[in-house]
Scaffold this active site. Structure first.
Site, mmCIF file in Angstrom:
data_model
loop_
_atom_site.group_PDB
_atom_site.id
_atom_site.type_symbol
_atom_site.label_atom_id
_atom_site.label_comp_id
_atom_site.label_asym_id
_atom_site.label_seq_id
_atom_site.Cartn_x
_atom_site.Cartn_y
_atom_site.Cartn_z
ATOM 1 N N TYR A 159 0.841 -1.219 0.000
ATOM 2 C CA TYR A 159 0.000 0.000 0.000
ATOM 3 C C TYR A 159 0.869 1.260 0.000
ATOM 4 C CZ TYR A 159 -4.583 2.167 0.453
ATOM 5 O OH TYR A 159 -5.735 2.878 0.214
ATOM 6 N N LYS A 166 -3.501 8.281 2.756
ATOM 7 C CA LYS A 166 -4.752 8.005 3.485
ATOM 8 C C LYS A 166 -4.663 8.501 4.931
ATOM 9 C CE LYS A 166 -7.277 5.916 0.324
ATOM 10 N NZ LYS A 166 -8.321 6.707 -0.360
HETATM 11 N N1 LIG Z 1 -11.267 -0.907 -3.465
HETATM 12 C C1 LIG Z 1 -10.758 -0.993 -2.240
HETATM 13 O O1 LIG Z 1 -10.305 -2.061 -1.808
HETATM 14 C C2 LIG Z 1 -10.757 0.205 -1.350
HETATM 15 C C3 LIG Z 1 -10.671 0.016 0.043
HETATM 16 C C4 LIG Z 1 -10.718 1.128 0.878
HETATM 17 C C5 LIG Z 1 -10.801 2.404 0.324
HETATM 18 N N2 LIG Z 1 -10.871 2.547 -1.040
HETATM 19 C C6 LIG Z 1 -10.960 3.905 -1.574
HETATM 20 O O2 LIG Z 1 -12.212 4.064 -2.220
HETATM 21 C C7 LIG Z 1 -12.096 5.164 -3.123
HETATM 22 C C8 LIG Z 1 -12.662 4.743 -4.465
HETATM 23 O O3 LIG Z 1 -11.835 3.777 -5.066
HETATM 24 P P1 LIG Z 1 -12.428 2.458 -5.730
HETATM 25 O O4 LIG Z 1 -11.790 1.319 -5.047
HETATM 26 O O5 LIG Z 1 -13.901 2.544 -5.821
HETATM 27 O O6 LIG Z 1 -11.754 2.467 -7.177
HETATM 28 P P2 LIG Z 1 -12.262 3.108 -8.562
HETATM 29 O O7 LIG Z 1 -11.101 2.933 -9.494
HETATM 30 O O8 LIG Z 1 -13.546 2.534 -8.980
HETATM 31 O O9 LIG Z 1 -12.465 4.633 -8.200
HETATM 32 C C9 LIG Z 1 -11.393 5.538 -8.101
HETATM 33 C C10 LIG Z 1 -11.890 6.818 -8.709
HETATM 34 O O10 LIG Z 1 -10.911 7.857 -8.567
HETATM 35 C C11 LIG Z 1 -11.061 8.686 -9.690
HETATM 36 N N3 LIG Z 1 -9.920 9.579 -9.851
HETATM 37 C C12 LIG Z 1 -8.604 9.283 -9.870
HETATM 38 N N4 LIG Z 1 -7.882 10.404 -10.090
HETATM 39 C C13 LIG Z 1 -8.767 11.423 -10.168
HETATM 40 C C14 LIG Z 1 -8.665 12.825 -10.380
HETATM 41 N N5 LIG Z 1 -7.479 13.425 -10.572
HETATM 42 N N6 LIG Z 1 -9.799 13.568 -10.422
HETATM 43 C C15 LIG Z 1 -11.017 13.012 -10.251
HETATM 44 N N7 LIG Z 1 -11.185 11.679 -10.062
HETATM 45 C C16 LIG Z 1 -10.070 10.909 -10.016
HETATM 46 C C17 LIG Z 1 -11.206 7.681 -10.835
HETATM 47 O O11 LIG Z 1 -11.730 8.317 -11.977
HETATM 48 C C18 LIG Z 1 -12.172 6.689 -10.214
HETATM 49 O O12 LIG Z 1 -13.504 7.068 -10.472
HETATM 50 C C19 LIG Z 1 -10.628 5.559 -3.161
HETATM 51 O O13 LIG Z 1 -10.396 6.623 -2.274
HETATM 52 C C20 LIG Z 1 -9.957 4.305 -2.636
HETATM 53 O O14 LIG Z 1 -8.677 4.542 -2.095
HETATM 54 C C21 LIG Z 1 -10.864 1.484 -1.867
#
Ligand SMILES: NC(=O)c1ccc[n+]([C@@H]2O[C@H](COP(=O)([O-])OP(=O)(O)OC[C@H]3O[C@@H](n4cnc5c(N)ncnc54)[C@H](O)[C@@H]3O)[C@@H](O)[C@H]2O)c1
Length: 259
Positions: A159, A166
């Site tokens: 990570y 984060k």
């Molecule tokens: N998937 C997991 O295991 C997990 C776990 C905990 C937290 N998260 C967090 O959840 C959130 C969403 O991620 P996800 O897992 O749904 O993946 P995802 O890839 O579906 O979503 C990530 C989003 O970030 C957007 N993005 C990236 N750079 C950007 C920018 N410059 N401007 C605007 N948008 C931008 C992308 O377009 C995408 O829609 C993130 O903060 C991620 O760290 C994910």
């Protein structure tokens, strides 16, 4: 009657129907919220985002391109919302980015400055930048959430720099809550369990992480996007009117286990 009736908000971060933001929007819409959307600029990104939003079965919706790393884009989107709508009630920040070449085991120490800065900017600073622009539109108070992960609190293999970003996001949650509380705007963050999304695939060894959770978490399984969506409804609705500055773990209890 839905828990989000008469509430309108912006959902940032739907890349496709696997995104956490999609599950959050699904729960919010089910509870009667009016959701506005943004997607990364570009035809492909717009097509993917619209395809997912169309699945929500909305008659009509507001949608705009927005690169959150651009102040001009942020200003354009929040100005447009301010002029088209009289009030905003909630904000969902569900975006993050780090160069995936640096999300591998054994590659933290040498993280280049620009990789660190970009991860911090897109994954943490943008929560502050969006809150700053959304708050004036929340004339009757409001509620905001962002998405974090256990890697903010503990060292999780693979990570790396995203864990540092984060940690900053979680600290920003508390400072935003302290400042915006005087305007009856609540600011919280959900620390979600691992979910197979496009971004998650960038984390080296993500399959192992899913396996550890299924084996060790008190609930002995991984969580679903819908469970995070429903927790988002709690934080964005009046059900949580006394809750702000918090990190809510929706992770089948994994973060509470010591061994
Ligand atoms: N998937 C997991 O295991 C997990 C776990 C905990 C937290 N998260 C967090 O959840 C959130 C969403 O991620 P996800 O897992 O749904 O993946 P995802 O890839 O579906 O979503 C990530 C989003 O970030 C957007 N993005 C990236 N750079 C950007 C920018 N410059 N401007 C605007 N948008 C931008 C992308 O377009 C995408 O829609 C993130 O903060 C991620 O760290 C994910």
């Amino acid at each position: 009657m839905g828990l989000m009736d008469n509430k309108r908000g912006l959902v940032v971060g739907i890349a496709n129907d696997h995104s956490y933001a999609y599950s959050i929007a699904e729960s919010l819409c089910r509870e009667g919220a009016e959701c506005l959307f943004t997607h990364l600029p570009g035809e492909k990104m717009e097509r993917r985002c619209r395809k997912a939003v169309d699945k929500l079965g909305l008659e009509d919706y507001w949608i705009s391109p927005m690169d959150a790393s651009s102040d001009e884009d942020l200003d354009r989107v929040f100005d447009a919302i301010g002029s088209e709508f009289d009030q905003l009630d909630f904000l969902v920040h569900s975006i993050a980015y780090a160069d995936k070449d640096w999300l591998a085991r054994g590659k933290f120490t040498a993280t280049p400055r620009e990789v660190f800065t970009q991860a911090m900017d897109i994954s943490a600073y943008t929560y502050m930048a969006m809150a700053d622009r959304a708050a004036p539109l929340m004339k009757d108070g409001g509620s905001m959430i962002a998405m974090s992960y256990l890697g903010a609190e503990k060292a999780v293999p693979g990570y790396n720099v995203m864990g540092v970003a984060k940690a900053a996001l979680e600290a920003a949650t508390r400072y935003l809550a302290m400042e915006l509380g005087t305007r009856n705007i609540r600011v919280n963050t959900i620390s979600g369990g691992p979910l197979r999304t496009m971004s998650a695939m960038a984390v080296a060894g993500f399959g192992d992480i899913l396996g550890w959770v299924a084996e060790k978490a008190p609930l002995q399984r991984n969580i679903t996007g819908a469970e995070v969506g429903d927790s988002a409804v709690y934080l964005l609705s009046d059900l949580s009117s006394g809750v702000t500055g918090q990190i809510l773990h929706v992770d089948a209890g994994f973060s509470t286990i010591g061994l």
